[in-house]
Design a protein around this motif. Structure first.
Motif, PDB file in Angstrom:
ATOM      1  N   ASP A  88       0.818  -1.214   0.000  1.00 17.74           N
ATOM      2  CA  ASP A  88       0.000   0.000   0.000  1.00 17.74           C
ATOM      3  C   ASP A  88       0.853   1.266   0.000  1.00 17.74           C
ATOM      4  OD1 ASP A  88      -2.388  -1.422   0.007  1.00 17.74           O
ATOM      5  OD2 ASP A  88      -2.412  -1.574   2.193  1.00 17.74           O
ATOM      6  N   ALA A  89       2.094   1.141   0.453  1.00 21.96           N
ATOM      7  CA  ALA A  89       2.970   2.315   0.509  1.00 21.96           C
ATOM      8  C   ALA A  89       3.658   2.596  -0.824  1.00 21.96           C
ATOM      9  CB  ALA A  89       4.031   2.117   1.591  1.00 21.96           C
ATOM     10  N   MET A  90       3.488   1.718  -1.786  1.00 20.47           N
ATOM     11  CA  MET A  90       4.191   1.866  -3.059  1.00 20.47           C
ATOM     12  C   MET A  90       3.578   2.966  -3.919  1.00 20.47           C
ATOM     13  SD  MET A  90       5.171  -2.007  -4.166  1.00 20.47           S
ATOM     14  CE  MET A  90       6.292  -1.355  -5.396  1.00 20.47           C
ATOM     15  N   HIS A  91       4.440   3.647  -4.632  1.00 17.83           N
ATOM     16  CA  HIS A  91       4.001   4.685  -5.564  1.00 17.83           C
ATOM     17  C   HIS A  91       3.501   4.029  -6.845  1.00 17.83           C
ATOM     18  CE1 HIS A  91       3.690   8.724  -7.049  1.00 17.83           C
ATOM     19  NE2 HIS A  91       4.478   8.479  -8.085  1.00 17.83           N
ATOM     20  N   THR A  92       2.546   4.661  -7.512  1.00 16.58           N
ATOM     21  CA  THR A  92       2.054   4.182  -8.802  1.00 16.58           C
ATOM     22  C   THR A  92       1.983   5.358  -9.766  1.00 16.58           C
ATOM     23  OG1 THR A  92      -0.237   4.471  -8.035  1.00 16.58           O
ATOM     24  CG2 THR A  92       0.722   2.270  -7.843  1.00 16.58           C
ATOM     25  N   ALA A  93       2.503   5.151 -10.969  1.00 19.54           N
ATOM     26  CA  ALA A  93       2.527   6.223 -11.961  1.00 19.54           C
ATOM     27  C   ALA A  93       2.298   5.622 -13.342  1.00 19.54           C
ATOM     28  CB  ALA A  93       3.868   6.961 -11.921  1.00 19.54           C
ATOM     29  N   GLU A  94       1.804   6.456 -14.264  1.00 21.86           N
ATOM     30  CA  GLU A  94       1.681   6.008 -15.651  1.00 21.86           C
ATOM     31  C   GLU A  94       2.157   7.110 -16.583  1.00 21.86           C
ATOM     32  OE1 GLU A  94      -2.430   5.022 -16.424  1.00 21.86           O
ATOM     33  OE2 GLU A  94      -2.894   7.068 -17.064  1.00 21.86           O
ATOM     34  N   LEU A  95       2.859   6.685 -17.630  1.00 20.65           N
ATOM     35  CA  LEU A  95       3.328   7.615 -18.654  1.00 20.65           C
ATOM     36  C   LEU A  95       2.212   7.822 -19.664  1.00 20.65           C
ATOM     37  CD1 LEU A  95       5.617   9.229 -20.003  1.00 20.65           C
ATOM     38  CD2 LEU A  95       6.254   7.111 -21.187  1.00 20.65           C
ATOM     39  N   THR A  96       1.881   9.074 -19.928  1.00 18.71           N
ATOM     40  CA  THR A  96       0.801   9.379 -20.849  1.00 18.71           C
ATOM     41  C   THR A  96       1.072  10.740 -21.502  1.00 18.71           C
ATOM     42  OG1 THR A  96      -1.617   9.548 -21.051  1.00 18.71           O
ATOM     43  CG2 THR A  96      -0.633  10.400 -19.022  1.00 18.71           C
ATOM     44  N   PHE A  97       0.051  11.324 -22.104  1.00 16.14           N
ATOM     45  CA  PHE A  97       0.166  12.675 -22.651  1.00 16.14           C
ATOM     46  C   PHE A  97      -1.204  13.324 -22.580  1.00 16.14           C
ATOM     47  CE2 PHE A  97      -0.876   9.899 -26.143  1.00 16.14           C
ATOM     48  CZ  PHE A  97      -1.761  10.604 -26.939  1.00 16.14           C
ATOM     49  N   ALA A  98      -1.245  14.617 -22.782  1.00 13.70           N
ATOM     50  CA  ALA A  98      -2.495  15.351 -22.611  1.00 13.70           C
ATOM     51  C   ALA A  98      -2.714  16.309 -23.771  1.00 13.70           C
ATOM     52  CB  ALA A  98      -2.488  16.123 -21.299  1.00 13.70           C
ATOM     53  N   CYS A  99      -3.986  16.462 -24.129  1.00  9.83           N
ATOM     54  CA  CYS A  99      -4.394  17.468 -25.111  1.00  9.83           C
ATOM     55  C   CYS A  99      -5.761  17.969 -24.693  1.00  9.83           C
ATOM     56  CB  CYS A  99      -4.438  16.877 -26.515  1.00  9.83           C
ATOM     57  SG  CYS A  99      -4.984  18.052 -27.780  1.00  9.83           S
ATOM     58  N   ILE A 100      -5.838  19.233 -24.338  1.00 12.86           N
ATOM     59  CA  ILE A 100      -7.099  19.844 -23.906  1.00 12.86           C
ATOM     60  C   ILE A 100      -7.809  20.404 -25.128  1.00 12.86           C
ATOM     61  CG2 ILE A 100      -8.137  21.618 -22.450  1.00 12.86           C
ATOM     62  CD1 ILE A 100      -5.585  21.414 -20.690  1.00 12.86           C
ATOM     63  N   LEU A 101      -9.019  19.898 -25.372  1.00 15.09           N
ATOM     64  CA  LEU A 101      -9.763  20.311 -26.554  1.00 15.09           C
ATOM     65  C   LEU A 101     -10.375  21.698 -26.381  1.00 15.09           C
ATOM     66  CD1 LEU A 101     -11.673  17.001 -27.424  1.00 15.09           C
ATOM     67  CD2 LEU A 101      -9.462  17.803 -28.306  1.00 15.09           C
ATOM     68  N   GLU A 102     -10.397  22.445 -27.474  1.00 16.55           N
ATOM     69  CA  GLU A 102     -11.124  23.706 -27.509  1.00 16.55           C
ATOM     70  C   GLU A 102     -12.626  23.409 -27.623  1.00 16.55           C
ATOM     71  OE1 GLU A 102      -9.618  26.393 -27.051  1.00 16.55           O
ATOM     72  OE2 GLU A 102      -7.529  26.092 -27.655  1.00 16.55           O
ATOM     73  N   PRO A 103     -13.490  24.362 -27.263  1.00 18.35           N
ATOM     74  CA  PRO A 103     -14.937  24.130 -27.408  1.00 18.35           C
ATOM     75  C   PRO A 103     -15.292  23.748 -28.844  1.00 18.35           C
ATOM     76  CG  PRO A 103     -14.556  26.103 -26.100  1.00 18.35           C
ATOM     77  CD  PRO A 103     -13.214  25.675 -26.628  1.00 18.35           C
ATOM     78  N   GLY A 104     -15.966  22.616 -29.001  1.00 17.91           N
ATOM     79  CA  GLY A 104     -16.395  22.151 -30.305  1.00 17.91           C
ATOM     80  C   GLY A 104     -15.316  21.498 -31.143  1.00 17.91           C
ATOM     81  N   GLU A 105     -14.112  21.387 -30.638  1.00 14.05           N
ATOM     82  CA  GLU A 105     -13.009  20.826 -31.409  1.00 14.05           C
ATOM     83  C   GLU A 105     -13.079  19.300 -31.412  1.00 14.05           C
ATOM     84  OE1 GLU A 105      -8.257  21.743 -31.877  1.00 14.05           O
ATOM     85  OE2 GLU A 105      -9.093  21.612 -29.847  1.00 14.05           O
ATOM     86  N   GLY A 106     -12.794  18.694 -32.546  1.00 14.58           N
ATOM     87  CA  GLY A 106     -12.804  17.244 -32.670  1.00 14.58           C
ATOM     88  C   GLY A 106     -11.405  16.665 -32.671  1.00 14.58           C
ATOM     89  N   LEU A 107     -11.329  15.343 -32.565  1.00 14.07           N
ATOM     90  CA  LEU A 107     -10.040  14.666 -32.542  1.00 14.07           C
ATOM     91  C   LEU A 107      -9.354  14.671 -33.901  1.00 14.07           C
ATOM     92  CD1 LEU A 107     -10.816  11.532 -30.315  1.00 14.07           C
ATOM     93  CD2 LEU A 107      -9.871  13.747 -29.630  1.00 14.07           C
ATOM     94  N   ASP A 108     -10.054  15.101 -34.944  1.00 10.78           N
ATOM     95  CA  ASP A 108      -9.463  15.128 -36.278  1.00 10.78           C
ATOM     96  C   ASP A 108      -8.906  16.494 -36.658  1.00 10.78           C
ATOM     97  OD1 ASP A 108     -11.918  16.362 -36.376  1.00 10.78           O
ATOM     98  OD2 ASP A 108     -12.602  15.354 -38.200  1.00 10.78           O
ATOM     99  N   SER A 109      -8.887  17.428 -35.705  1.00  8.84           N
ATOM    100  CA  SER A 109      -8.373  18.754 -36.037  1.00  8.84           C
ATOM    101  C   SER A 109      -6.856  18.710 -36.206  1.00  8.84           C
ATOM    102  CB  SER A 109      -8.743  19.766 -34.949  1.00  8.84           C
ATOM    103  OG  SER A 109      -7.879  19.667 -33.838  1.00  8.84           O
ATOM    104  N   ASP A 110      -6.321  19.614 -37.003  1.00  8.48           N
ATOM    105  CA  ASP A 110      -4.879  19.669 -37.227  1.00  8.48           C
ATOM    106  C   ASP A 110      -4.125  19.927 -35.929  1.00  8.48           C
ATOM    107  OD1 ASP A 110      -5.076  19.135 -39.915  1.00  8.48           O
ATOM    108  OD2 ASP A 110      -5.035  21.251 -40.532  1.00  8.48           O
ATOM    109  N   ARG A 111      -4.677  20.805 -35.076  1.00  6.60           N
ATOM    110  CA  ARG A 111      -4.003  21.114 -33.815  1.00  6.60           C
ATOM    111  C   ARG A 111      -3.900  19.874 -32.936  1.00  6.60           C
ATOM    112  NH1 ARG A 111      -4.478  22.303 -28.516  1.00  6.60           N
ATOM    113  NH2 ARG A 111      -6.634  21.567 -28.520  1.00  6.60           N
ATOM    114  N   VAL A 112      -4.991  19.132 -32.833  1.00  8.03           N
ATOM    115  CA  VAL A 112      -4.994  17.934 -31.996  1.00  8.03           C
ATOM    116  C   VAL A 112      -4.026  16.892 -32.547  1.00  8.03           C
ATOM    117  CG1 VAL A 112      -6.401  15.992 -31.200  1.00  8.03           C
ATOM    118  CG2 VAL A 112      -7.305  18.321 -31.098  1.00  8.03           C
TER     119      VAL A 112
END
Length: 359
Positions: free
Chosen positions: A205-229
């Protein structure tokens, strides 16, 4: 929940870790992939000297490219610069080894490697085997200040396979996943870690847990197919395809690839086949841009389905906050973000402002 940053190790931009500290990130993870980036310990030394609060460590050190005493003394040297702020992330070397067209270290020698490193970092005398010969070794001259083992260095083990997970519980202070996991997969992995810890008489229970990932915060109405994303997610989505290619070579089949991304996978597989080099020599070509930038010819593979399959923190701020709360409730204690090198500062600043400050 802790928030970490993983950098594309660049000796010319150690200041990125200063930026992460200024933005309030808890941990800075510096990878050890010798054929694609700068040296991790040189970069850590510069960052350690110029920071004061962020915890710093390897993300992750590679067992197959340095013998255990070298890894122990290297991280203990960094601990001399930033005593008490240093950790050792360590793994078998999927990228570092495969970019040289070799396989990662196997689980049994990796377990022994962890044992030796932990003993040396604890200031103990221990047996060490090199080239088939076993000797008793210990770091000497500790009292002269060349290294620091007085301030304990936690060891976080990168593990996804069953034997490595158990070894993480036996010798590690925590476990980092090389990618986001589903709730069920995370629980199954941690059950194996727990078994290793309990057999060694340690507190899981004392062990640390972590995961490697990445983040992208979408703009209002933005889809996953946008050039920025696509630009913001591309380097990590592409590295996911690199990992699938490696797994197929190792397993000898494609049965594990989901139907949701099979069409993209088949296009990528054919793309790699077009390199016209032997399979055992394709590692360097496959890893171009790995976790650093998106090669223009691979942009077509960054589809909404691939972005979703990556399990990353992609969505509106509210969606990402909800996902983080679910992960924490499931037992995850840290997310580690690896943004593309060219936009790392903007990515981290926005994540701090819209996610960390609201969490």
């Amino acid at each position: 929940m802790k928030f970490g940053v993983c950098v594309a190790t660049n000796i010319n931009d150690w200041q990125l870790l200063v930026h992460a500290e200024n933005e309030g990130f808890d941990h800075g993870w510096v990878p050890d992939s010798q054929m694609i980036w700068s040296d991790c310990y040189a970069t850590l030394a510069l960052a350690a000297h110029h920071t004061s609060t962020i915890r710093l460590g390897t993300g992750v050190a590679i067992a197959g490219t340095r013998i255990a005493p070298v890894t122990a003394h290297s991280i203990a040297s960094i601990n001399r610069i930033a005593p008490g702020r240093v950790f050792l992330g360590i793994g078998t070397g999927h990228t570092a080894m495969r970019v040289m067209n070799f396989n990662p270290m196997k689980a049994p020698p990796f377990r022994e490697y962890l044992r030796v490193v932990r003993a040396l970092l604890d200031g103990e005398e221990t047996e060490f085997t090199l080239n088939g010969e076993t000797r008793t070794i210990e770091i000497i001259h500790k009292e002269l200040g060349f290294i620091d083992t007085e301030h304990r260095i936690p060891m976080y083990v990168a593990a996804n396979g069953p034997l490595a997970l158990k070894a993480a519980g036996t010798y590690g202070d925590g476990r980092i996943s090389g990618g986001a996991e589903s709730a069920d997969a995370f629980r199954a992995s941690m059950a194996r870690v727990r078994r290793g810890a309990e057999e060694a008489g340690r507190d899981a229970d004392a062990m640390h847990t972590a995961e490697l990932t990445f983040a992208c915060i979408l703009e209002p109405g933005e889809g996953l197919d946008s050039d920025r994303v696509k630009g913001e997610c591309g380097s990590m989505v592409s590295s996911r395809l690199h990992g699938l290619w490696e797994a197929v070579q190792l397993r000898g089949n494609e049965d594990f690839i989901g139907d949701d991304i099979r069409d993209v996978w088949e296009q990528y597989r054919d793309y790699v086949a077009g390199f016209n080099v032997p399979r055992e020599a394709a590692g360097q070509l496959v890893h171009r841009g790995h976790c650093t930038y998106l090669p223009a010819e691979e942009r077509r593979f960054v589809t909404p389905a691939m972005i979703r399959a990556s399990g990353a923190l992609v969505g509106t701020p509210e969606q990402i906050l909800d996902l983080l709360r679910e992960k924490e409730a499931n037992g995850l204690k840290e997310v580690v973000l690896l943004p593309p090198m060219a936009i790392a500062r903007d990515n981290l600043t926005r994540f701090r402002r819209e996610i960390i400050d609201r969490y």
